[in-house]
Design a protein around this motif. Sequence first.
Motif, mmCIF file in Angstrom:
data_model
loop_
_atom_site.group_PDB
_atom_site.id
_atom_site.type_symbol
_atom_site.label_atom_id
_atom_site.label_comp_id
_atom_site.label_asym_id
_atom_site.label_seq_id
_atom_site.Cartn_x
_atom_site.Cartn_y
_atom_site.Cartn_z
ATOM 1 N N TYR A 91 0.841 -1.202 0.000
ATOM 2 C CA TYR A 91 0.000 0.000 0.000
ATOM 3 C C TYR A 91 0.875 1.250 0.000
ATOM 4 O O TYR A 91 1.998 1.242 0.492
ATOM 5 C CB TYR A 91 -0.900 0.034 1.240
ATOM 6 C CG TYR A 91 -2.108 -0.876 1.159
ATOM 7 C CD1 TYR A 91 -3.368 -0.377 0.837
ATOM 8 C CD2 TYR A 91 -1.984 -2.236 1.399
ATOM 9 C CE1 TYR A 91 -4.480 -1.211 0.776
ATOM 10 C CE2 TYR A 91 -3.081 -3.081 1.338
ATOM 11 C CZ TYR A 91 -4.328 -2.556 1.022
ATOM 12 O OH TYR A 91 -5.421 -3.391 0.947
ATOM 13 N N THR A 92 0.325 2.321 -0.541
ATOM 14 C CA THR A 92 0.948 3.637 -0.489
ATOM 15 C C THR A 92 0.207 4.500 0.529
ATOM 16 O O THR A 92 -1.031 4.484 0.572
ATOM 17 C CB THR A 92 0.898 4.333 -1.871
ATOM 18 O OG1 THR A 92 1.644 3.562 -2.807
ATOM 19 C CG2 THR A 92 1.472 5.734 -1.802
ATOM 20 N N ILE A 93 0.952 5.230 1.341
ATOM 21 C CA ILE A 93 0.324 6.158 2.286
ATOM 22 C C ILE A 93 -0.026 7.439 1.543
ATOM 23 O O ILE A 93 0.853 8.218 1.176
ATOM 24 C CB ILE A 93 1.266 6.459 3.464
ATOM 25 C CG1 ILE A 93 1.632 5.182 4.205
ATOM 26 C CG2 ILE A 93 0.606 7.457 4.425
ATOM 27 C CD1 ILE A 93 2.670 5.378 5.302
ATOM 28 N N LEU A 94 -1.304 7.657 1.310
ATOM 29 C CA LEU A 94 -1.733 8.879 0.641
ATOM 30 C C LEU A 94 -1.794 10.057 1.602
ATOM 31 O O LEU A 94 -1.597 11.210 1.195
ATOM 32 C CB LEU A 94 -3.115 8.676 -0.003
ATOM 33 C CG LEU A 94 -3.210 7.668 -1.153
ATOM 34 C CD1 LEU A 94 -4.625 7.701 -1.742
ATOM 35 C CD2 LEU A 94 -2.180 7.952 -2.231
ATOM 36 N N ALA A 95 -2.080 9.762 2.865
ATOM 37 C CA ALA A 95 -2.163 10.839 3.862
ATOM 38 C C ALA A 95 -2.041 10.247 5.249
ATOM 39 O O ALA A 95 -2.413 9.096 5.485
ATOM 40 C CB ALA A 95 -3.492 11.585 3.728
#
Length: 267
Positions: free
Chosen positions: A232-236
């Motif tokens: 996963y990518t941390i968007l915020a």
Amino acid sequence: MKNFLCKKKNKKVSKPSLYGWFGTYSSWELAQQATAGYDQKNILKKTQYSLAKIRDGEAVYERDSVLFDKKEHPFALISSLLHIAIQKSNTLNILDFGGSLGSTYFQVRDFLKPLNKLRWHIVEQSSYVDIGKCEFENEQLKFFYTIAESVEVIRPDVILLSSVVQYLKDPHQFLINLAKLQIPYLIFDRTAFIHEGNDRLTIQRVPPEIYEASYPSWFFNEELFLKHFNEYTILADFSSYVVGEADMYIDGQLAGYDKGFLLQYTL
């Protein structure tokens, strides 16, 4: 002439709080022995009463079973949900794990009214689901006993976990299983982290004006927590919207903080 015989003023010593987070426990079982547990009838009864007031328009805002005169808006959560809805053609399928009887749903639903379609599934303890199905379900809001049961009806765009993971017996195994689902988005909100060191298991004693309760409560090492979500990518990331949760005290010492994340599956 100065009076050198004046008495020194006694300094007031503040008493340590009886409520909050305490101790360091080596196992869930030991922590549980020191608490009353989360599945007490008084918690469910008060939560049911408060959320019925919200449902019926007799109160404006509820958090942790307590009614408030003015609603607090979790804008980081709201903007995250709207961001996801834009990617999903203005529709949104939410699985709210540990969502009580609809606390967050009732808190944010006004901001989601422009959506073409909203489905909000809550997965909770069986006693909550039983009441939810009978008293709180509507066209948008549905209750389920397990994540698998909810996903079988419709695969969610996002799983929301607000102030819940720290109250699980085996949170890391839960997080491993959660990552395996490969849900497009995950939102963690009001999740407790420790400033230093590895995970710390404490007990939380709840002030009686909320309800009489105590239960085991984790504080996570943030880096180890996020390692479960390498795909996963941390968007915020964002602080808790609740006043006082930015700094959290264990045994009266500043030791942790509440935080949230919006994660997007990228593989």
